[in-house]
Design an enzyme around this catalytic site. Structure first.
Site, PDB file in Angstrom:
ATOM      1  NE  ARG A  37      62.753 -18.130 -30.007  1.00  0.00           N
ATOM      2  CZ  ARG A  37      63.472 -19.251 -30.048  1.00  0.00           C
ATOM      3  NH1 ARG A  37      64.991 -19.117 -30.162  1.00  0.00           N
ATOM      4  NH2 ARG A  37      62.957 -20.416 -29.858  1.00  0.00           N
ATOM      5  NE  ARG A  41      67.022 -15.791 -24.361  1.00  0.00           N
ATOM      6  CZ  ARG A  41      67.651 -17.037 -24.337  1.00  0.00           C
ATOM      7  NH1 ARG A  41      68.410 -17.427 -23.316  1.00  0.00           N
ATOM      8  NH2 ARG A  41      67.471 -17.653 -25.458  1.00  0.00           N
ATOM      9  NE  ARG A  50      63.921 -14.385 -18.085  1.00  0.00           N
ATOM     10  CZ  ARG A  50      64.109 -15.434 -18.729  1.00  0.00           C
ATOM     11  NH1 ARG A  50      64.012 -15.284 -20.091  1.00  0.00           N
ATOM     12  NH2 ARG A  50      64.272 -16.544 -18.294  1.00  0.00           N
ATOM     13  CG  ASP A  87      56.517 -20.102 -24.100  1.00  0.00           C
ATOM     14  OD1 ASP A  87      56.021 -21.291 -23.836  1.00  0.00           O
ATOM     15  OD2 ASP A  87      57.847 -20.069 -24.487  1.00  0.00           O
ATOM     16  CE1 TYR A 161      59.543 -27.697 -25.471  1.00  0.00           C
ATOM     17  CE2 TYR A 161      58.106 -27.591 -27.600  1.00  0.00           C
ATOM     18  CZ  TYR A 161      59.291 -27.596 -26.808  1.00  0.00           C
ATOM     19  OH  TYR A 161      60.229 -26.673 -27.525  1.00  0.00           O
TER      20      TYR A 161
END
Length: 353
Positions: A37, A41, A50, A87, A161
């Site tokens: 990652r 962020r 973003r 992703d 998921y």
């Protein structure tokens, strides 16, 4: 694997890729480094882009923007590896589920396979086309010494998921389905395996140097279920891709596998094994196949804490793997509140002999 060596690859320095060399069995000092990652962020440049694009999926499907995000941490820190910005849930999306992200709550998929059939879905593989274009754009801009890493979610994690329609800590709905109706669950796994092979092949053909399989929820399974739903599908993916792309290394990352890691390494025959932060690095070095490259496994919270906690953790990991091919990384993804100064300190610790 190539023989262990502390010397540089016979390739010229201009074309030497330290991370790729380690994946092929060499030892390097200092070890190459990238962070899971790392495009995300904690970087102000990511947050700005973003906000401009309007959301996470908008970034993923905008090839130029996704390429920019992939390259941002390389420009800032000079990591040895660039990880494709995407992703793991693009595979369910390509298999026909709707995918969106709820603000503050995470991803959602519909229809949920806990109460719908796989046959209810209409596959849409064209949804992956922008991701291959992202790879091509990154490849064209990446420094020659930087390894480009592609990835996919492993079938078990992706299936959790697809069944539940969202993430959960215990993966209870998927686990119940696997026990209650193993044939139906096997059908879901098989569909994910086939789609994942095609997806990773597309990434390789577009220009990635190596791939990583993320099995984020591998730790929730009993040994027998781990064998069936983690190891067996991974074997199929590894063997199929290796037959088609023998020069492309594969990293397996079964987070939470713990004592099942040696079996995973032996049976899947991945080229390198990612270790999460709960794994004792000295145990791993003693227990895993000799010469198998490992990746990891700094606790993301040690990176956030910095100072002596960071210094000591880095020293312990490096000492444990001093005689083994090793890629320095976190034990899981970097957290949004990781201070940039601590990432810089980490790189100084690793690159100063």
């Amino acid at each position: 694997m190539e023989p262990d060596s502390l010397t540089a690859s016979p390739l010229s320095k201009a074309h030497d890729r330290p991370l790729l060399a380690v994946l092929r069995g060499e030892r390097r000092d200092p070890p190459p480094v990238w962070l899971m990652r790392q495009a995300g962020r904690y970087l102000p440049e990511y947050r700005a882009l973003r906000a401009e694009k309007g959301g996470f999926l908008e970034l993923v499907h905008d090839s130029a923007a996704a390429a920019e995000v992939t390259l941002q941490p390389i420009r800032r820190f000079g990591f040895d590896g660039a990880i494709l910005f995407s992703d793991i849930l693009v595979i369910p999306h390509a298999l026909g589920q709707d995918l969106w992200f709820e603000t503050g709550e995470g991803p959602r998929l519909a229809p949920r396979l806990v109460d719908h059939m796989l046959s209810d879905l209409t596959a849409a593989p064209e949804r992956l086309t922008p991701i291959y274009e992202t790879v091509r754009q990154v490849r064209a801009q990446l420094p020659a010494a930087t390894t480009l890493l592609g990835f996919a979610g492993s079938p078990w994690t992706v299936a959790t998921y697809m069944v539940a329609g969202q993430g959960s800590r215990e993966q209870a709905e998927a686990r119940r389905m696997a026990y209650r109706d193993p044939a139906a669950f096997q059908g879901i796994i098989d569909a994910i395996v086939a789609a994942t092979i095609d997806y990773l092949a597309g990434q390789i053909e577009a220009g990635v140097d190596a791939i990583q399989l993320f099995d984020s929820w591998a730790g929730s399974l009993s040994p027998a279920q781990f064998e069936r739903w983690v190891i067996a599908p991974t074997v199929t993916i590894v063997e199929t891709l290796r037959a088609r792309f023998p020069a492309t290394p594969i990293i397996g990352f079964p987070k939470g596998a713990g004592g099942k890691l040696p079996a995973y390494a032996r049976e899947t025959r991945v080229d390198a094994l990612g270790l999460d932060e709960t794994v004792d690095p000295r145990w791993a070095d003693a227990s895993l196949p000799t010469g198998l490259p490992v990746q990891g496994n700094l606790d993301p919270l040690a990176l956030i804490t910095g100072g002596e906690a960071l210094d000591n953790a880095v020293a312990e990991i490096r000492a444990a793997f001093r005689d083994r091919p090793h890629i320095f990384n976190l034990g899981h993804g970097i957290l949004p509140d990781a201070p940039i100064a601590h990432v810089e300190r980490l790189l100084t610790l690793l690159r100063t002999r």
